[in-house]
Scaffold this motif. Structure first.
Motif, PDB file in Angstrom:
ATOM      1  N   VAL B  76       0.843  -1.204   0.000  1.00 45.36           N
ATOM      2  CA  VAL B  76       0.000   0.000   0.000  1.00 45.36           C
ATOM      3  C   VAL B  76       0.877   1.253   0.000  1.00 45.36           C
ATOM      4  CG1 VAL B  76      -1.766   1.267   1.258  1.00 45.36           C
ATOM      5  CG2 VAL B  76      -1.916  -1.194   1.086  1.00 45.36           C
ATOM      6  N   GLY B  77       2.020   1.181   0.683  1.00 46.05           N
ATOM      7  CA  GLY B  77       2.956   2.301   0.650  1.00 46.05           C
ATOM      8  C   GLY B  77       3.383   2.595  -0.781  1.00 46.05           C
ATOM      9  N   MET B  78       3.615   1.523  -1.546  1.00 46.06           N
ATOM     10  CA  MET B  78       4.060   1.693  -2.926  1.00 46.06           C
ATOM     11  C   MET B  78       2.950   2.261  -3.803  1.00 46.06           C
ATOM     12  SD  MET B  78       5.368  -1.255  -5.525  1.00 46.06           S
ATOM     13  CE  MET B  78       3.773  -2.034  -5.652  1.00 46.06           C
ATOM     14  N   THR B  79       1.760   1.655  -3.742  1.00 43.19           N
ATOM     15  CA  THR B  79       0.691   2.129  -4.634  1.00 43.19           C
ATOM     16  C   THR B  79       0.285   3.555  -4.269  1.00 43.19           C
ATOM     17  OG1 THR B  79      -0.866   1.024  -3.183  1.00 43.19           O
ATOM     18  CG2 THR B  79      -0.282  -0.123  -5.176  1.00 43.19           C
ATOM     19  N   THR B  80       0.298   3.875  -2.972  1.00 45.01           N
ATOM     20  CA  THR B  80      -0.075   5.235  -2.580  1.00 45.01           C
ATOM     21  C   THR B  80       0.978   6.238  -3.035  1.00 45.01           C
ATOM     22  OG1 THR B  80      -1.150   4.279  -0.674  1.00 45.01           O
ATOM     23  CG2 THR B  80      -0.887   6.633  -0.662  1.00 45.01           C
ATOM     24  N   ARG B  86       0.612  12.000  -8.985  1.00 48.80           N
ATOM     25  CA  ARG B  86      -0.305  12.886  -9.706  1.00 48.80           C
ATOM     26  C   ARG B  86      -1.097  13.770  -8.763  1.00 48.80           C
ATOM     27  NH1 ARG B  86      -2.449   9.299 -14.721  1.00 48.80           N
ATOM     28  NH2 ARG B  86      -0.510   9.394 -15.870  1.00 48.80           N
ATOM     29  N   TYR B  87      -1.465  13.198  -7.612  1.00 47.56           N
ATOM     30  CA  TYR B  87      -2.277  13.985  -6.680  1.00 47.56           C
ATOM     31  C   TYR B  87      -1.495  15.206  -6.202  1.00 47.56           C
ATOM     32  CZ  TYR B  87      -5.210  15.168  -2.725  1.00 47.56           C
ATOM     33  OH  TYR B  87      -6.010  15.826  -1.854  1.00 47.56           O
ATOM     34  N   MET B  88      -0.261  14.970  -5.774  1.00 45.85           N
ATOM     35  CA  MET B  88       0.502  16.093  -5.224  1.00 45.85           C
ATOM     36  C   MET B  88       0.923  17.064  -6.324  1.00 45.85           C
ATOM     37  SD  MET B  88       0.159  15.698  -2.106  1.00 45.85           S
ATOM     38  CE  MET B  88       1.161  16.901  -1.263  1.00 45.85           C
ATOM     39  N   ALA B  89       1.111  16.544  -7.558  1.00 51.37           N
ATOM     40  CA  ALA B  89       1.438  17.460  -8.655  1.00 51.37           C
ATOM     41  C   ALA B  89       0.320  18.488  -8.813  1.00 51.37           C
ATOM     42  CB  ALA B  89       1.631  16.671  -9.942  1.00 51.37           C
ATOM     43  N   SER B 244      -4.309  10.273   4.115  1.00 48.98           N
ATOM     44  CA  SER B 244      -5.527   9.642   4.618  1.00 48.98           C
ATOM     45  C   SER B 244      -5.520   8.163   4.261  1.00 48.98           C
ATOM     46  CB  SER B 244      -6.765  10.292   4.022  1.00 48.98           C
ATOM     47  OG  SER B 244      -6.672  11.684   4.063  1.00 48.98           O
ATOM     48  N   ALA B 245      -5.079   7.849   3.021  1.00 45.73           N
ATOM     49  CA  ALA B 245      -5.056   6.448   2.590  1.00 45.73           C
ATOM     50  C   ALA B 245      -4.112   5.637   3.472  1.00 45.73           C
ATOM     51  CB  ALA B 245      -4.623   6.369   1.131  1.00 45.73           C
ATOM     52  N   LEU B 246      -2.952   6.207   3.781  1.00 52.85           N
ATOM     53  CA  LEU B 246      -1.989   5.465   4.611  1.00 52.85           C
ATOM     54  C   LEU B 246      -2.474   5.346   6.041  1.00 52.85           C
ATOM     55  CD1 LEU B 246       1.552   6.639   3.509  1.00 52.85           C
ATOM     56  CD2 LEU B 246       0.237   4.687   2.750  1.00 52.85           C
ATOM     57  N   LEU B 247      -3.025   6.455   6.580  1.00 57.36           N
ATOM     58  CA  LEU B 247      -3.508   6.426   7.969  1.00 57.36           C
ATOM     59  C   LEU B 247      -4.567   5.345   8.117  1.00 57.36           C
ATOM     60  CD1 LEU B 247      -4.067  10.175   8.935  1.00 57.36           C
ATOM     61  CD2 LEU B 247      -2.472   8.623   9.992  1.00 57.36           C
ATOM     62  N   SER B 346      -7.824   1.987   1.311  1.00 53.12           N
ATOM     63  CA  SER B 346      -6.843   2.869   0.682  1.00 53.12           C
ATOM     64  C   SER B 346      -7.238   3.151  -0.764  1.00 53.12           C
ATOM     65  CB  SER B 346      -5.429   2.304   0.796  1.00 53.12           C
ATOM     66  OG  SER B 346      -5.430   0.927   0.612  1.00 53.12           O
ATOM     67  N   SER B 347      -7.838   2.164  -1.459  1.00 57.34           N
ATOM     68  CA  SER B 347      -8.281   2.457  -2.834  1.00 57.34           C
ATOM     69  C   SER B 347      -9.389   3.507  -2.815  1.00 57.34           C
ATOM     70  CB  SER B 347      -8.749   1.183  -3.532  1.00 57.34           C
ATOM     71  OG  SER B 347     -10.113   0.967  -3.283  1.00 57.34           O
ATOM     72  N   LEU B 348     -10.261   3.430  -1.802  1.00 56.72           N
ATOM     73  CA  LEU B 348     -11.331   4.430  -1.714  1.00 56.72           C
ATOM     74  C   LEU B 348     -10.775   5.822  -1.483  1.00 56.72           C
ATOM     75  CD1 LEU B 348     -14.150   2.659   0.247  1.00 56.72           C
ATOM     76  CD2 LEU B 348     -14.393   3.911  -1.870  1.00 56.72           C
ATOM     77  N   PHE B 349      -9.764   5.931  -0.589  1.00 60.07           N
ATOM     78  CA  PHE B 349      -9.220   7.267  -0.342  1.00 60.07           C
ATOM     79  C   PHE B 349      -8.511   7.806  -1.582  1.00 60.07           C
ATOM     80  CE2 PHE B 349      -9.953   6.822   4.259  1.00 60.07           C
ATOM     81  CZ  PHE B 349     -10.492   8.075   4.480  1.00 60.07           C
ATOM     82  N   ILE B 350      -7.993   6.900  -2.424  1.00 61.65           N
ATOM     83  CA  ILE B 350      -7.379   7.362  -3.674  1.00 61.65           C
ATOM     84  C   ILE B 350      -8.450   7.946  -4.596  1.00 61.65           C
ATOM     85  CG2 ILE B 350      -6.204   6.595  -5.762  1.00 61.65           C
ATOM     86  CD1 ILE B 350      -4.670   4.607  -3.992  1.00 61.65           C
ATOM     87  N   THR B 351      -9.557   7.212  -4.797  1.00 62.08           N
ATOM     88  CA  THR B 351     -10.609   7.746  -5.679  1.00 62.08           C
ATOM     89  C   THR B 351     -11.218   8.997  -5.065  1.00 62.08           C
ATOM     90  OG1 THR B 351     -12.028   6.080  -4.706  1.00 62.08           O
ATOM     91  CG2 THR B 351     -11.304   5.683  -6.926  1.00 62.08           C
ATOM     92  N   VAL B 352     -11.422   8.973  -3.744  1.00 58.18           N
ATOM     93  CA  VAL B 352     -12.016  10.140  -3.094  1.00 58.18           C
ATOM     94  C   VAL B 352     -11.106  11.351  -3.244  1.00 58.18           C
ATOM     95  CG1 VAL B 352     -12.509  11.101  -0.821  1.00 58.18           C
ATOM     96  CG2 VAL B 352     -13.511   8.942  -1.484  1.00 58.18           C
ATOM     97  N   GLY B 353      -9.795  11.130  -3.135  1.00 63.95           N
ATOM     98  CA  GLY B 353      -8.847  12.228  -3.290  1.00 63.95           C
ATOM     99  C   GLY B 353      -8.995  12.871  -4.655  1.00 63.95           C
TER     100      GLY B 353
END
Lengths: 227, 494
Positions: B76-80, B86-89, B244-247, B346-353
């Motif tokens: 999960v650390g890797m996929t996040t 892209r998110y932080m960009a 959030s995904a990692l937490l 964590s996948s949900l927090f990615i889509t939500v982000g």
């Protein structure tokens, strides 16, 4: 067994531990911020003295290191950092009015009784002396929590937080002659990082709410405004 | 040994290296590269555990209980990290964070990963505490990354509540060390879990029960157990989405893992003293209350990230309840639930982000019609929500089904509470998400460059785990169940 029958060093440890507890109560009743920081420094100094005494009486040289660490961190470095921050945000003349001074102190006394009640079942382990010290360190932890609840000032919350650490450390040193060295170094490192982060946060919070009053940190709650 | 180093060193080195790199263009891919390296290490480590059963190094010990969690954390650390590219960009383009914050972000990302991996891999209860506290310290500044008054407040709350909470766990650890002084031959090893486990029946039961209560309150604060959960929705909603995904996906698991390690130690002496169910009842109580309260609070959330934060409390409550129930089936279900929940959430927090970037707001009523604006994102969110609600064929259905079967067997009336809680959570999530996915999009809503590969990977893994548990994982979980509960997972069923 009466306490007088104990060897002299253990009696000295008791007196010092009682003084640590006393400083916790002083913190609870203190209204001036700067005096609070000084009291906290004294508490750290007392815990360091107990550690050094334990190192000497039980011939555990690694405890000298933790005594030095405690003295350096809790009695000198962190109080100095707090002092500097308080001056930087011009709170050094700040006095706080306590909402319920008598009730808070009575609550504190209640917490001490509660701690003794919690450790009551441990009595047939080793000696009664250990039980007393465990009770005192638990009291210091709980009084620190009470301090954090009772005060509205963010600096006071930090002092409460750090005095909880003091109580934990007191417990570790007196019951088990300190934790293994790696763990102690790790805990000291965490405390140091926490102290630095607190400094960062003072400035961030002051920037965002222009005050260090914890009551004004109230934007996030379940009562969301209907937008 | 080498595999352990390859797992831990990339993140340990990464937090120092990335602190030194000022250019965002290099730091973000490096962050991903280091996470991939760590994941490779964890796969190698898993292989070693598989062939040898146990991997040990001074102070570190990986067995069947922490090996799957280590692989999960590194994965999960890797996929996040990939998502974070892209998110932080986007965040940087929108000028939401300054130069120093960008550097801080990647350095603390790796620091956070390192502390979690260390907490999982260590054999020493003291180091475990230091690492879990370190994880708090690494994330507070990430929660307040945007420097808005709300995020600073959330971070302060997180810092204070978790700091005080975790202090209780240190008191518990001190008490365990104290109990160990009388029970084990070499008192200096009094915090080494494997030694303590060997001599566990000789530990003093009263001291151990007090120690377990303190440790449960302490680590339970980080698991987000009600009533110690107040930091969790705030920290999850105010921090950047990767955090959030990692937490939610990892940190809560690590804290629950700490509780499990201590439960094993406390159970043996309490069994000898005639209170075999004490720790179990505590976990059941905390778990059930967390599950039900979170399911209720789900109904009234207006912020999409808070909604899923409460869903995390709900699922962690369910897992805690499963471990409290004990026995082979429920313990197996609890372990399995930790894995699939972490992947799904964590996948949900990615889509939500990404959804919040599409809509420019976190409020549910401002996010509408994702299926029209950006269909892939809409489907990701919808499938994630279906999975988290526990529909077959996703993995959460399996774990919840196993848990309810175990509950029916031992506490039949509690299964009613569980079923109604699950129904409530389902209703809460779907009522709120339906317009978000299907509604009419507002005119200003524009698609963003989203990274949906992690979402696809997570959800297909959850789907795979729901259809068939691979024998390797089943074997591990079985052995871990044996370690935790003392019986085989499906012993009673065959």
């Amino acid at each position: 067994m009466t306490l007088l029958a104990l060897p002299l060093q253990e009696q000295a440890v008791f007196v010092l531990a009682a003084m640590v507890l006393f400083t916790s109560f002083l913190l609870l009743a203190q209204t001036r911020l700067v005096t609070s920081i000084h009291t906290f420094a004294w508490q750290g100094g007392l815990v360091a003295a107990i550690t050094a005494l334990m190192a000497w009486s039980s011939d555990a040289p690694h405890l000298y290191l933790s005594a030095a660490l405690t003295l350096g961190l809790k009695a000198l470095l962190i109080p100095w950092m707090l002092h500097r921050l308080v001056r930087r945000v011009e709170l050094d003349r700040h006095t706080e009015s306590l909402a319920w001074p008598a009730a808070t102190l009575l609550g504190g006394a209640g917490l001490v009784l509660f701690s003794y009640w919690v450790v009551l079942p441990i009595e047939h382990l080793e000696l009664a002396a250990t039980r007393n010290i465990v009770a005192i360190s638990l009291s210091v932890v709980l009084l620190g929590m009470l301090l954090m609840v009772a005060r509205r000032q963010i600096v006071q919350e930090v002092i409460g937080f750090m005095s909880i650490e003091n109580g934990l450390f007191l417990g570790a040193v007196t019951t088990a002659h300190g934790m293994p060295l790696v763990v102690e170094l790790g805990v000291a490192f965490d405390v140091l990082v926490a102290a630095i982060l607190f400094g960062v946060f003072f400035l961030q919070i002051r920037e965002s709410i222009e005050s260090l009053d914890a009551d004004r940190l109230d934007r996030l709650s379940e009562r969301e405004p209907e937008a | 040994m080498n595999a352990l180093l390859l797992t831990l060193l990339p993140s340990a080195g990464g937090m120092l290296l990335l602190a030194a790199i000022a250019r965002y263009r290099w730091a973000a891919p490096l962050n991903l590269g280091l996470s991939i390296l760590g994941f490779t290490g964890s796969l190698w480590l898993a292989h070693e555990v598989l062939t040898r059963g146990l991997v040990q190094a001074p102070g570190l010990r990986v067995d069947v209980l922490n090996a799957p969690l280590l692989v999960l954390t590194a994965f999960v650390g890797m996929t996040t990290a990939f998502f974070s590219l892209r998110y932080m960009a986007q965040v940087v383009r929108a000028h939401r964070i300054g130069r120093s914050s960008r550097r801080l972000y990647h350095s603390l990302y790796q620091a956070f990963l390192f502390t979690m991996l260390l907490a999982l891999a260590t054999d020493n209860l003291g180091i475990l505490w230091v690492a879990v506290e370190g994880a708090t310290l690494a994330t507070v500044l990430l929660v307040s990354l945007y420097r808005t008054p709300e995020s600073v407040e959330a971070a302060w709350k997180y810092f204070i509540l978790c700091g005080v909470g975790i202090a209780q766990a240190l008191f518990g650890t001190v008490l365990i060390y104290f109990a160990a002084q009388q029970a084990i031959p070499d008192p200096a090893q009094g915090l080494t879990w494997s030694v303590l486990h060997q001599y566990a029946p000789r530990l003093h039961p009263t001291v151990m029960s007090i120690a377990f209560v303190f440790a449960l309150v302490g680590y339970g604060t980080k698991v987000g157990l009600v009533p110690l959960h107040h930091w969790l929705p705030d920290a999850h909603s105010e921090g950047p989405a990767p955090i959030s995904a990692l937490l939610s996906g990892l940190l809560l698991n690590v804290a629950l893992y700490a509780v499990l390690r201590l439960k094993v130690l406390a159970d043996a002496p309490l069994l000898a003293a005639g209170h075999p169910r004490l720790t179990g009842y505590l976990l059941m109580g905390f778990g059930l209350v967390s599950f039900l309260v979170a399911a209720l609070f789900l109904q009234r959330q207006q912020d999409i990230k808070r909604l899923f934060a409460y869903s995390s409390i709900e699922h962690m409550g369910l897992a805690t309840f499963a471990f409290g129930l004990g026995g082979g089936l429920a313990t197996f279900a609890g372990l399995f639930h930790m894995l699939v929940h972490s992947l799904t959430k964590s996948s949900l927090f990615i889509t939500v982000g990404h959804a919040t970037q599409v809509a420019g707001s976190q409020r549910l009523q401002h996010i509408r019609g994702l299926l029209q604006t950006q269909p892939a994102l809409g489907w990701g969110l919808l499938l994630g929500a279906v999975a988290i609600a526990g529909f077959p064929p996703f993995g959460l259905f399996t774990s919840e089904f196993l848990l309810i079967s175990a509950t029916l067997d031992r506490w039949p009336f509690l299964s009613l509470l569980l079923l109604s809680g699950l129904a409530m959570a389902f209703a809460g999530i779907f009522r709120q998400l339906h317009p978000v996915v299907f509604g009419e999009p507002p005119a200003a809503q524009r698609p963003v460059r989203a990274s949906l590969l992690p979402v696809a990977m997570h959800l297909s893994l959850v789907l795979w785990l729901g259809l068939s548990v691979p024998p390797v994982l089943a074997g591990w979980l079985d052995q871990a169940t044996h370690l935790l509960a003392g019986v085989d997972a499906f012993g009673g069923l065959q």
